[in-house]
Structures are given as C-alpha cells and as structure tokens.
Design a protein around this motif. Sequence first.
Motif, short mmCIF file in Angstrom:
data_model
loop_
_atom_site.label_atom_id
_atom_site.label_comp_id
_atom_site.label_asym_id
_atom_site.label_seq_id
_atom_site.Cartn_x
_atom_site.Cartn_y
_atom_site.Cartn_z
N UNK A 156 -87.23 -35.45 79.32
CA UNK A 156 -85.88 -35.31 79.83
C UNK A 156 -85.84 -34.21 80.87
N UNK A 157 -85.09 -34.42 81.93
CA UNK A 157 -84.93 -33.40 82.97
C UNK A 157 -83.60 -32.70 82.81
N UNK A 158 -83.63 -31.36 82.84
CA UNK A 158 -82.40 -30.57 82.92
C UNK A 158 -82.17 -30.33 84.41
N UNK A 159 -81.18 -30.98 84.98
CA UNK A 159 -80.95 -30.88 86.42
C UNK A 159 -79.60 -30.26 86.73
N UNK A 160 -79.61 -29.17 87.51
CA UNK A 160 -78.32 -28.60 87.90
C UNK A 160 -77.87 -29.17 89.24
N UNK A 161 -76.70 -28.77 89.68
CA UNK A 161 -76.12 -29.32 90.91
C UNK A 161 -77.00 -29.03 92.12
N UNK A 162 -77.69 -27.89 92.10
CA UNK A 162 -78.57 -27.57 93.22
C UNK A 162 -79.71 -28.55 93.35
N UNK A 163 -80.32 -28.89 92.22
CA UNK A 163 -81.47 -29.79 92.21
C UNK A 163 -81.07 -31.24 92.46
N UNK A 164 -79.94 -31.64 91.90
CA UNK A 164 -79.55 -33.06 91.88
C UNK A 164 -78.67 -33.44 93.06
N UNK A 165 -77.86 -32.52 93.56
CA UNK A 165 -76.93 -32.82 94.64
C UNK A 165 -77.32 -32.12 95.95
N UNK A 166 -77.53 -30.81 95.90
CA UNK A 166 -77.73 -30.05 97.14
C UNK A 166 -79.10 -30.28 97.76
N UNK A 167 -80.15 -30.34 96.95
CA UNK A 167 -81.48 -30.57 97.51
C UNK A 167 -81.55 -31.90 98.27
N UNK A 168 -81.02 -32.99 97.73
CA UNK A 168 -81.08 -34.25 98.47
C UNK A 168 -80.34 -34.24 99.80
N UNK A 169 -79.29 -33.42 99.94
CA UNK A 169 -78.57 -33.39 101.22
C UNK A 169 -79.07 -32.27 102.12
#
Length: 325
Positions: A91-104
């Motif tokens: 399981x991945x613990x993903x915060x908004x930086x990893x899941x939202x901000x990094x992709x953009x």
Amino acid sequence: MDRRQFIGSAAAAATGLGLSVSASAQDLPPGPIRMIVGFAAGGSTDAMARLIGERLSQRLNRSVIIENNAGASGRLAAEQVKKAAPDGSTVLIGNIGLVVLAPVTFKSLSYDVFADFEPVVRAADFQLAVAASQQAGAVDLAGFIDWLKKNSDKANLAVPLQASLSHLTGLRFVEAVGAKVEMVVFRGMALAMQDVLAGRLSGAVATVADFSEQHRAGTLKVMAVSGAGRSPALPDVPTFTQAGIKGFESNGWNGYLLPKGTPQAIVELYNREISAIVASPEIAQRYEQLGFVAPEPNTPAQFAATIKAGMDAWRPLVAAAGLQQ
C-alpha cells in the motif's frame, strides 16, 4: 458536522460496502501488509501511517509493516508501489504533494496516478497556515497584509521545498492580497524556522503542525489557517475565510493507494477499514496532536475525484509561476 455525526457517517459508509471483515481479509495474500511511506521516519506522515497501521493490523489480524522509502519527495515510494503485485499486500501512503502536485510539476514523471494506482481513501487532512514573525509586529491577518504592502522592499515568506503545497499556498496568498513578497524556499521547515524566529524573515507558510508550538509560546503568530473550520490545535486562530480572504477553504491531505489492477473487493476492504479507524474518537485525539484533521468519509471514487480536482486547480498556478520542470 460534529464529531458524533462524523463517526455515524463513517460507520454507515463502512458497513454500506456490504463486505464482512473476515471474508474480505481472507482475500488478501498470506504474509504481512507493507505500507510504503515516501518520507523519513519520525515525520507526521510516518506517524499517521504507524498509527493507522497498528489498528489495521488488529482489525485484519494481519501483520502491518511500515517501510520508509524516503527520497525525491516521495516519488521513490510511488515507483516502488507501482511495481508491486496488485494483490493488496503493498500500500502507498500518498500525500497531496506526491499524488497531485508532482504530476502537474514534473513533465517527465515515472508514474501516472490514474494509470498506475487505485485510489483507496483520503485518510487525514492537514491545514496550511500563514505565520508572521515578530519583525512584522502584526496582531491579525489584516495588519500583516498591511505591513507586507508597506514594506515590499523587505517583505518575504519562508516556505519548505520548491513547488510544495506550502510554496503554492504562499504564492496564492500574496496574489490574493495584492502584495509584492519574495518567496524564500528552504529544504524543510526546520531550517526556515531559525530565520523566522530570529526576525530575519517576515513570516512563513507551512502546516499548522509546523507552527503550533511557536504560536503558543508567542515567538511567532499564526494569522490564518486553511479549511472550512478552525484548527483544533489552534482554536484562537481564524480561517482565511473568517479573516476576510476567500479561496483557501481546502486543505492538504494524506491518502492511501494500491497498485493498479488490485481487485475492487480489496480496494473496498481497505477503504472500509481505514475509514472506521479514522472515525474513532481515539484517532481524533491523536490526529490533533499530530496536526491532522479527520476528513469527511469518502469512497474510492470520491478520493479519485479529489485528486483530479486538485490537479485541475493547481496546474495553472504551477505553470504561471514557472515551476514546471
């Protein structure tokens, strides 16, 4: 929504999935569950993972191991889970930086959130805050904004990490109030705090947890926090909306994701069990200590929609600020 309503809603959301704990737990492969955290041990995300992991282990009668794969702001952990077997064991613990901000932010990223992962549940919100150092001498947000506008030659705000949620929130803040402010980027809030407390910087933008101790001690003053309600850790501090600044109603968050292709029954199992854990009064108390707020109960589809909406909201600001890499 008060705490009793929240607990009732979370319980209803959990039982509404129609899966029994024992039957669903048996769908998992033998052996321990590995939860991958993309940050070093000891931080708030790691503490949250261990808190929930311990209780998940009890509920599923299965060993849960927290693994810290720190580096590249969590992206190494995402790469690891992307390659894992889609069977619920990793399981991945993903915060908004990893899941939202990094992709953009990164044009070449080694993972695609929707192609490589199954969003499970948003499990912890954290509020952002603007704090003023003693240099500004402001007693409220209006006074701090006034000081920033009148002292544009020395107005600056410390933020931890380039293109982080704190950095982007700081950019949005100065744009909203029409002030000319230099953003000073550090490699973590611990380093930035030294200059803020010494009065060498006007203030900072970071999480409530980064500021709560200093605010209570009076060495800096938190002017406003994000979100729809005040922070349980700093009930004397208004939200941005209460202070007269709109557009800061959302918070940062930590969530859980599984490798793409994981059976839906297992995705729903994790959603139900983690939601039930987060809804407990004990976790609410620990969350307050860690600077977290329990989010509204949410389904995998709702969490996926949150991720998509976050990308749509932050992408233009990242591009306008020239932060894409």
